[in-house]
Design an enzyme around this catalytic site. Structure first.
Site, mmCIF file in Angstrom:
data_model
loop_
_atom_site.group_PDB
_atom_site.id
_atom_site.type_symbol
_atom_site.label_atom_id
_atom_site.label_comp_id
_atom_site.label_asym_id
_atom_site.label_seq_id
_atom_site.Cartn_x
_atom_site.Cartn_y
_atom_site.Cartn_z
ATOM 1 N N LYS A 209 0.843 -1.192 0.000
ATOM 2 C CA LYS A 209 0.000 0.000 0.000
ATOM 3 C C LYS A 209 0.884 1.249 0.000
ATOM 4 C CE LYS A 209 -3.776 1.608 2.941
ATOM 5 N NZ LYS A 209 -4.646 1.232 4.049
ATOM 6 N N GLU A 215 10.616 -4.531 4.374
ATOM 7 C CA GLU A 215 10.725 -5.919 3.907
ATOM 8 C C GLU A 215 10.420 -6.016 2.415
ATOM 9 O OE1 GLU A 215 9.044 -4.936 6.588
ATOM 10 O OE2 GLU A 215 9.105 -6.430 8.203
ATOM 11 N N GLY A 269 -4.902 -2.769 5.509
ATOM 12 C CA GLY A 269 -4.065 -3.851 4.990
ATOM 13 C C GLY A 269 -4.608 -5.228 5.301
ATOM 14 N N ARG A 270 -5.020 -5.440 6.556
ATOM 15 C CA ARG A 270 -5.452 -6.790 6.964
ATOM 16 C C ARG A 270 -6.854 -7.144 6.471
ATOM 17 N NH1 ARG A 270 -4.330 -3.459 11.058
ATOM 18 N NH2 ARG A 270 -5.959 -2.722 12.448
ATOM 19 N N GLU A 355 -3.909 -7.596 15.433
ATOM 20 C CA GLU A 355 -3.478 -6.260 15.018
ATOM 21 C C GLU A 355 -4.651 -5.284 15.195
ATOM 22 O OE1 GLU A 355 -0.157 -5.561 11.911
ATOM 23 O OE2 GLU A 355 -1.955 -4.940 10.855
ATOM 24 N N HIS A 386 -2.547 -34.604 17.945
ATOM 25 C CA HIS A 386 -1.330 -35.300 18.362
ATOM 26 C C HIS A 386 -0.289 -34.304 18.843
ATOM 27 C CE1 HIS A 386 -2.928 -38.995 16.607
ATOM 28 N NE2 HIS A 386 -3.486 -38.161 15.744
ATOM 29 N N LYS A 513 9.754 -1.042 14.228
ATOM 30 C CA LYS A 513 10.223 -0.630 12.889
ATOM 31 C C LYS A 513 11.179 0.552 13.022
ATOM 32 C CE LYS A 513 6.042 -1.540 10.121
ATOM 33 N NZ LYS A 513 5.003 -0.873 9.349
HETATM 34 O O1 F6P Z 1 2.190 -4.667 9.992
HETATM 35 C C1 F6P Z 1 1.841 -3.358 9.746
HETATM 36 C C2 F6P Z 1 1.329 -3.124 8.361
HETATM 37 O O2 F6P Z 1 1.093 -1.767 8.217
HETATM 38 C C3 F6P Z 1 0.066 -3.925 8.066
HETATM 39 O O3 F6P Z 1 -1.083 -3.378 8.532
HETATM 40 C C4 F6P Z 1 0.139 -4.030 6.583
HETATM 41 O O4 F6P Z 1 -0.691 -5.055 6.179
HETATM 42 C C5 F6P Z 1 1.615 -4.305 6.359
HETATM 43 O O5 F6P Z 1 2.246 -3.534 7.365
HETATM 44 C C6 F6P Z 1 2.162 -4.012 4.998
HETATM 45 O O6 F6P Z 1 2.077 -2.667 4.611
HETATM 46 P P1 F6P Z 1 2.230 -2.230 3.087
HETATM 47 O O7 F6P Z 1 1.109 -2.848 2.312
HETATM 48 O O8 F6P Z 1 2.160 -0.726 3.102
HETATM 49 O O9 F6P Z 1 3.566 -2.705 2.581
#
Ligand code: F6P
Length: 528
Positions: A209, A215, A269-270, A355, A386, A513
């Site tokens: 987004k 990452e 995002g979630r 979250e 198990h 972060k």
């Molecule tokens: O973990 C925090 C967060 O902001 C989530 O809510 C989101 O899904 C994820 O990081 C990834 O963010 P982006 O889509 O901006 O890379």
């Protein structure tokens, strides 16, 4: 308009629930079932292909009535309308929360800042459809003129869990494209996937987004460098597409503007797998299946918005969860799917629940004085039987569980499926009813273990009275999976309303972060 600010513990309903709990904490499931032969039916809801049996919970009709009064007192109905209508209920980020609009087929406009969001949703769905068709049909060619065989979703958090879980859950319906998911900044994770793919026939979908997530950007850059070992910069546009709101950053990366799929700040995002974030779902399963997933979610959305609270699945599941968290002081809830396809569901739901509702400040800006955000975890049956199930059966903790099972298997092997479902029902019955001292005694006698009877007896008793809900769905399809995910999304929402917290921000993930960024900037890793 924002959600009302109502401390649930100050309501009349809460006080009545506290009073009621003094009696209800002694409820025994064995007795409740003996006293009411109709209990299973009276505490079950049938909706479309879903049967929700919540009879094996430590509740009575009176408990439910009192919880429903709580829902009324905190004005849940009003909150649901604000949620669907696009009010800026994500106050701390000044945003609407409109994942429901993404799957709506209705003509009802939904306005954000005076603009109907529905037309952009439709346009984006058309773009996903056209793009999917080009890639799946082989019309979209790589830099050596070969069709695409593999797709790699590069994203993390909500830009990974949802698409990955859905693609895994519905792989029975998959087409010939191989789907891979790269999320972790761990380079080993990246190189393991790169080992399996050919740059000439792979399409990379970068989902972010913000297009700034460390990452995702690190992984995307590493992958582009790897790609450029065999291709040129002019080929990037044929192999990389993006889903993002940050157009400039995507274009700088080398992606063709035409191949950017939009995201909107009114989709968290979630909760975003229903948007273009689900592009990998559409590519892997075909657009028709992606649309069926959305249609299934819409069915549950409509049910949640219109059904009376006493027959409303997400509302009841939330109220029962509040009952355990805030009255029985349960710390966690488990989700057990009796379908191996759903092995990624708990991880996906962990982000959705934890979250969203892992918050300690209420909608009045004050520290909450009660528990919020239960810990969600789980696995698949029968594997987990198990593993940790011993703790649920005979340990000291009460962990309410959802058992999710299907009437039919996908390949139709009756023998396997009968055994699977026998285990499904056996677990929830064992948890609920246990094994009494008398039953254990008799069993040891029958087994001829008379000499060890006294010493063994205490270990053979199952106290039972461990709550669970069974969710039996006709068959795992894109539509029923959509309904299931939507059901849990609305459960998250109702919990947040009742706990008087803001469920749609996630400031708690920021501090770690920031610290990592500072360490990298100073080139000094603090190992303290
Ligand atoms: O973990 C925090 C967060 O902001 C989530 O809510 C989101 O899904 C994820 O990081 C990834 O963010 P982006 O889509 O901006 O890379």
């Amino acid at each position: 308009m924002a959600l009302k600010n109502n401390n649930p513990t100050q309501t009349e309903a809460w006080k009545k629930l506290e009073e009621h709990f003094k009696v209800a904490k002694n409820y025994e499931l064995r007795k409740l079932f003996q006293e009411n032969k109709e209990r299973k039916d009276e505490f079950s809801i049938q909706f479309e292909d879903f049967n929700i049996d919540y009879s094996k919970n430590l509740i009575s009709k009176e408990t439910i009535q009192k919880l429903l009064v709580l829902a009324q007192e905190v004005e849940l109905k009003d909150a649901i309308e604000k949620y669907y209508k696009g009010d800026k209920i994500n106050v701390t980020e000044n945003r609407a929360v409109l994942h429901t609009a993404l799957r709506s087929n209705s003509d009802e406009p939904v306005f954000v800042d005076g603009k109907d969001v529905k037309p952009q949703i439709k346009t984006t769905l058309r773009k996903i459809k056209a793009f999917t068709s080009k890639v799946v049909s082989g019309k979209w060619k790589g830099y050596t003129d070969k069709p695409i065989t593999d797709i790699v979703n590069i994203g993390i958090g909500g830009s990974d869990f949802g698409p990955r879980m859905v693609v895994e859950s519905l792989k029975f319906y998959k087409n010939k494209l191989n789907a891979h998911f790269i999320s972790n900044i761990d380079g080993d994770h990246v190189y393991e996937i790169l080992k399996k793919i050919n740059p000439e026939t792979t399409l990379f979908v970068i989902v972010s987004k913000t297009f700034t997530t460390q990452e995702t950007i690190t992984n995307a850059n590493t992958i582009r460098d790897w790609f450029l070992k065999s291709a040129t910069v002019f080929d990037v546009a044929k192999h990389f597409v993006a889903v993002s709101t940050n157009i400039d950053a995507v274009v700088n990366f080398g992606i063709d503007k035409k191949n950017i799929f939009p995201m909107w700040d009114w989709v968290g995002g979630r909760f975003s797998l229903w948007s273009a974030v689900g592009l990998s779902i559409s590519l892997s399963l075909g657009f028709e299946n992606f649309k069926l997933l959305l249609d299934g979610a819409e069915k549950m959305d409509n049910h949640f918005r219109t059904a009376d609270f006493e027959n409303n699945i997400p509302v009841l599941l939330s109220l029962i969860s509040i009952w355990y968290t805030n009255f029985f002081n349960c710390e966690s809830e488990a989700i057990f799917s009796y379908s191996h396809y759903l092995k990624d569901l708990p991880e996906y739901l962990q982000q959705a629940f934890m979250e969203s509702n892992g918050k300690g400040v209420d909608r009045n800006g004050e520290d909450v004085t009660y528990q919020t955000g239960s810990i969600v975890w789980g696995s698949v049956g029968t594997n987990m039987q198990h593993s940790f199930m011993q703790l649920l059966h005979q340990g000291t903790k009460m962990i309410p569980a959802d058992f999710i099972g299907f009437e039919e298997s996908l390949y139709g092997d009756k023998d396997h499926h009968t055994k699977l479902m026998a285990n499904f029902y056996a677990q929830s019955q064992a948890l609920a009813f246990g094994k009494t001292k008398e039953e254990a005694h008799l069993e040891l006698k029958v087994e001829g273990k008379l000499e060890h009877l006294a010493s063994l007896l205490p270990y053979k008793i199952f106290k039972g009275n461990k709550p669970s809900t069974t969710i039996v769905i006709k068959k795992l399809t894109p539509e029923t999976l959509g309904m299931l995910i939507s059901m849990y999304e609305h459960k998250v929402f109702v919990q947040g309303v009742l706990w008087n917290i803001y469920s749609f921000d996630q400031f708690g993930v920021e501090l770690g972060k920031e610290l990592a960024k500072k360490m990298l900037e100073s080139q000094k890793i603090a190992t303290l």
